[in-house]
Scaffold this motif. Structure first.
Motif, short mmCIF file in Angstrom:
data_model
loop_
_atom_site.label_atom_id
_atom_site.label_comp_id
_atom_site.label_asym_id
_atom_site.label_seq_id
_atom_site.Cartn_x
_atom_site.Cartn_y
_atom_site.Cartn_z
N VAL A 105 0.94 -0.99 -0.11
CA VAL A 105 0.12 0.02 -0.04
C VAL A 105 0.80 1.29 0.09
O VAL A 105 1.88 1.39 0.81
N PRO A 269 -3.80 3.66 -1.14
CA PRO A 269 -4.34 3.46 0.20
C PRO A 269 -5.97 3.77 0.29
O PRO A 269 -6.90 3.14 0.93
N LEU A 272 -8.24 0.78 -1.03
CA LEU A 272 -8.02 -0.57 -0.46
C LEU A 272 -9.31 -1.02 0.17
O LEU A 272 -9.69 -1.93 -0.24
N VAL A 291 -0.80 -6.93 4.73
CA VAL A 291 -0.85 -5.78 4.19
C VAL A 291 0.46 -5.11 4.78
O VAL A 291 0.99 -4.79 5.86
N TRP A 293 2.39 -1.28 4.63
CA TRP A 293 2.10 0.15 4.31
C TRP A 293 3.29 1.19 4.91
O TRP A 293 3.13 1.73 6.10
N ALA A 423 -3.94 0.76 7.40
CA ALA A 423 -4.41 0.75 6.12
C ALA A 423 -5.96 1.10 6.05
O ALA A 423 -6.38 1.56 5.13
#
Length: 515
Positions: A105, A269, A272, A291, A293, A423
């Motif tokens: 992400v 983002p 998502l 995930v 990020w 996220a």
């Protein structure tokens, strides 16, 4: 669980007219609902990658990407390379396939695509090498196919002659039977339909790696050809279970003993949660993803060249792990057990995770529910990834040990779970809190001193707040957070009819806006 909310700064209040607020004194304002539900990025636990730490850092520098992206993608690529050759069992009745899905992400230019390329290109190189003799095998197939046609034509003439003469028809000769077409080796797929994935899986029992630069396009394609079947297919795929696809016209159903495809790719983002969640229902598709990020890293010119050889050789070693054959001739995974002390660690983690689930809701709860199984899969991948980094170590692991199980639990609980919550943002909140947060941000943006429930539902057009009961629940949350209190003066009135549902806004909102 750490505080995931950010307080509103004073310069975020626009100037508005100030109103007097009658009634009882206001209690302290809970400003957490102004946040988007996102916490700060947590660092990736690089120590858990063992002998791969230096390679990951070098590859990340070469791609101008965070180490998180390289490490997460590497775990997914390794899982795909092991594929159906190995499966892990915690104890009798519980086993997990070697399948990992990951989503990287980040905003554009955050290094997602270069990171995906860095960890998947070596697999494509291996695939190209495996295809080296395919043109020759394809040519031989075409030759034998044409020869079979000629032989079959002669046999058909013999059958007709025999029937006319009253003789028994001859059996079809072996040379008249069309040969099986050669299978072109595949390791990586990019944009296939569900039916195409099933066809490829039936020919590649080890499994595949699905790579997509932007996973948003993949999720948006669900239902394009077969309604809601795509989501169901991929959810089954994550479980490594048997699956039959019978939608292909004029063809036999395709049966796969162990549906197995690992997935990796990038996503922005803000897309998502909205893309992965179908309407208001969470079918668990998103919770199956690891995930990643991290914070964006500044672009720097690398001072060391990336040596792909150790990583490529490790993947190739994982790809050559043998598979077992059952009595019907089907290829089956070898089941790798947990060491006894590793099983104790997993059970302790399950119990701790159950307590954590009591503090979560929404998507965060869904993700935490997968934690023990995901930690078990990570432990399997880590055990074999560490082994593949040691070319002099001939014997593969006979069990997944304590160190790998501890690493799998720590990696999921300390990185992937909090990163998923970061996220998910508002989507990790219950529906009523998401609605309350949307109203709170609108109030703060406009510096309102009074709101009306009917106008919120009719005119504001906020997502998820078009139903009367939804608005009421969101307003109740705002009352509990001391954002609002009923405007009793407006509700008394002297005329008959429905009372106005007006609410006064906490003075900290509009008084600071005025200041």
């Amino acid at each position: 669980m750490t505080d995931i909310f950010r307080p509103l700064t004073e310069d975020e209040f626009p100037p508005v007219e100030v109103y007097e607020t009658p009634g009882a004194p206001w209690e302290a304002l809970d400003k957490r609902l102004l946040n988007d539900g996102r916490q700060q990025a947590v660092p990736f636990p690089m120590a858990l990658m063992g002998p791969w730490q230096d390679w990951i850092r070098t590859a990340a520098a070469g791609a101008s990407a965070p180490v998180d992206f390289i490490a997460t993608g590497m775990l997914t690529a390794a899982a795909a390379s092991i594929g159906n050759s190995r499966r892990i069992t915690a104890w009798s009745g519980w086993s997990e396939p070697c399948i990992l899905w990951s989503v990287l992400v980040g905003l554009p230019s955050s290094g997602k695509s270069p990171a995906v390329t860095a960890v998947t290109d070596p697999i494509k190189d291996i695939e190209a090498a495996l295809c080296g003799d395919y043109p020759v095998r394809k040519s031989e197939y075409e030759r034998d196919k044409e020869a079979a046609k000629v032989s079959r034509s002669k046999w058909e003439d013999d059958v007709r002659s025999a029937v006319k003469a009253g003789r028994p028809a001859p059996d079809i000769p072996v040379l008249a039977q069309e040969p099986e077409p050669p299978v072109k080796p595949r390791c990586v797929i990019n944009d296939p339909t569900t039916e195409a994935v099933a066809r490829l899986q039936s020919r590649h029992p080890r499994g595949l790696l699905f790579v997509r630069d932007e996973l948003a396009g993949w999720v948006q394609s669900f239902g394009r050809y077969n309604g809601a079947g795509d989501r169901a297919f991929w959810i089954e795929c994550h479980g490594g279970r048997a699956y039959t696809v019978d939608r292909i016209k004029s063809a036999e159903p395709i049966s796969i003993k162990h549906l197995s495809t690992s997935v990796t790719g990038g996503m922005q983002p803000d897309r998502l949660s909205s893309l992965f969640i179908s309407g208001e229902d969470d079918d668990g598709l998103l919770a199956r993803f690891l995930v990643s990020w991290p914070d964006k890293v500044p672009p720097r010119r690398p001072n060391v060249a990336v040596n792909e050889a150790p990583y490529r050789e490790a993947l190739q070693r994982l790809m050559t792990l043998p598979m077992e054959t059952d009595v019907q001739g089907n290829l089956e995974p070898t089941v790798v057990p947990l060491a006894p002390d590793a099983a104790d660690t997993l059970q302790a983690y399950r119990e701790d995770n159950a307590r954590t689930e009591d503090t979560l809701s929404g998507l965060a709860l869904s993700h935490a529910g997968k934690a023990p199984g995901m930690a078990l899969r990570l432990a399997l991948v880590l055990e074999y990834l560490w082994w593949a980094a040691e070319p002099d170590r001939d014997l593969e692991p006979s069990e997944v040990g304590l160190r790998a199980m501890q690493a799998g639990c720590a990696m999921f609980d300390g990185y992937f779970l909090p990163t998923a919550i970061r996220a998910y943002g508002d989507a990790a909140l219950p529906k009523n809190e998401r609605g309350a947060a949307a109203i709170a941000r609108r109030i703060a943006r406009d510096g309102l001193s009074k709101v009306n429930a009917r106008l919120i539902r009719r005119d504001w057009r906020l997502p998820g707040l078009t139903d009367v009961d939804d608005v009421k629940e969101a307003l109740r949350v705002l009352e509990e957070g001391n954002w609002l209190k009923p405007d009793m003066a407006a509700r008394k009135g002297s005329s008959p009819g429905r009372a106005r549902s007006d609410y006064l806004v906490h003075p900290d909102i509009w008084s600071k806006a005025h200041e």
